[in-house]
Design a protein around this motif. Structure first.
Motif: not given
Length: 250
Positions: A239, A243, A246
């Motif tokens: 996770q 992030r 991204y």
């Protein structure tokens, strides 16, 4: 302001009769949706004290100060990204501050209040402190008892309408109130605090310390993910990397 479902039903019927709304179609539809808007019939469900419209209102407030009808989709996305980045930055600061500091209070730091300052975040401690302050201004009447359970009525001084019944099992330090504040919000009400204080309980029982309101809630959530099925042990790392990846693409 109704607390119990029986109280709500009585006041609702009295209102319909007073204003001759018994056959009004709109009020019939609203009544059928009472589970979605009436706190008296949904306090068994956890809501953290949030009303149905507060989430959308807070979101509109967060991004509405820069967005308007003329804002393009691209501009809106940029505003939204800056807003979420600000939220995350604030969250990191609060997490560090709450985990390293001890709350102060104008009230004497009794055992229970001291325990709350040690485990709860500063914002939640203020809520607990308010309930604790109210508990000092209550009167207690014992209504009955059996082999293991004691039944009390707790009332704010000079406010008979605030009376609530509290069940207490001393052996397991189990306390339950008709206002159901713990079930709905996740922290004890002043009725329960008063009864615990009456029985010289100096620490909040572990069952009434909700993990989500503690200083290390975020850390415990990550640790819990890591200790799950070995196939899912990389979820926290994944996770975080998603992030970062991204943001790199943007």
């Amino acid at each position: 302001m109704c607390v119990t479902e029986q109280e709500f039903e009585a006041k609702w019927q009295a209102m319909l009769q007073k204003y001759e709304l018994t056959e009004h179609s709109w009020y019939k539809r609203v009544y059928e949706l009472k589970d979605k808007w009436c706190p008296a019939v949904c306090r068994d469900f956890f809501s953290a004290g949030i009303l149905s419209s507060q989430r959308s209102e807070s979101t509109n407030h967060a991004i509405g100060f820069r967005a308007s009808k003329a804002t393009t989709l691209t501009e809106f996305y940029t505003i939204f990204k800056k807003t979420t980045n600000r939220w995350r930055s604030t969250e990191k600061y609060d997490e560090f501050t709450y985990s390293k500091s001890i709350a102060f209070t104008s009230l004497p730091l009794s055992g229970m209040l001291k325990h709350a300052a040690q485990v709860f975040t500063l914002s939640l401690f203020r809520n607990f402190e308010e309930e604790f302050g109210y508990s000092m201004a209550t009167t207690v009447q014992m209504l009955g008892s059996n082999e293991e359970c004691l039944l009390y009525q707790v009332t704010l001084e000079d406010k008979p309408w605030s009376a609530h019944q509290v069940n207490y099992i001393q052996e397991s330090q189990t306390v339950w109130c008709t206002c159901k504040n713990f079930e709905a919000s996740g922290w004890l009400c002043y009725h329960c605090i008063r009864i615990l204080h009456l029985h010289s309980v100096t620490r909040i029982p572990d069952k009434y310390v909700s993990k989500r309101w503690t200083k290390f809630a975020k850390t415990e959530a990550w640790d819990r993910l890591k200790n799950q099925d070995p196939k899912q042990q990389y979820i926290p790392w994944r996770q975080t990397m998603m992030r970062k990846y991204y943001n790199l693409i943007l």
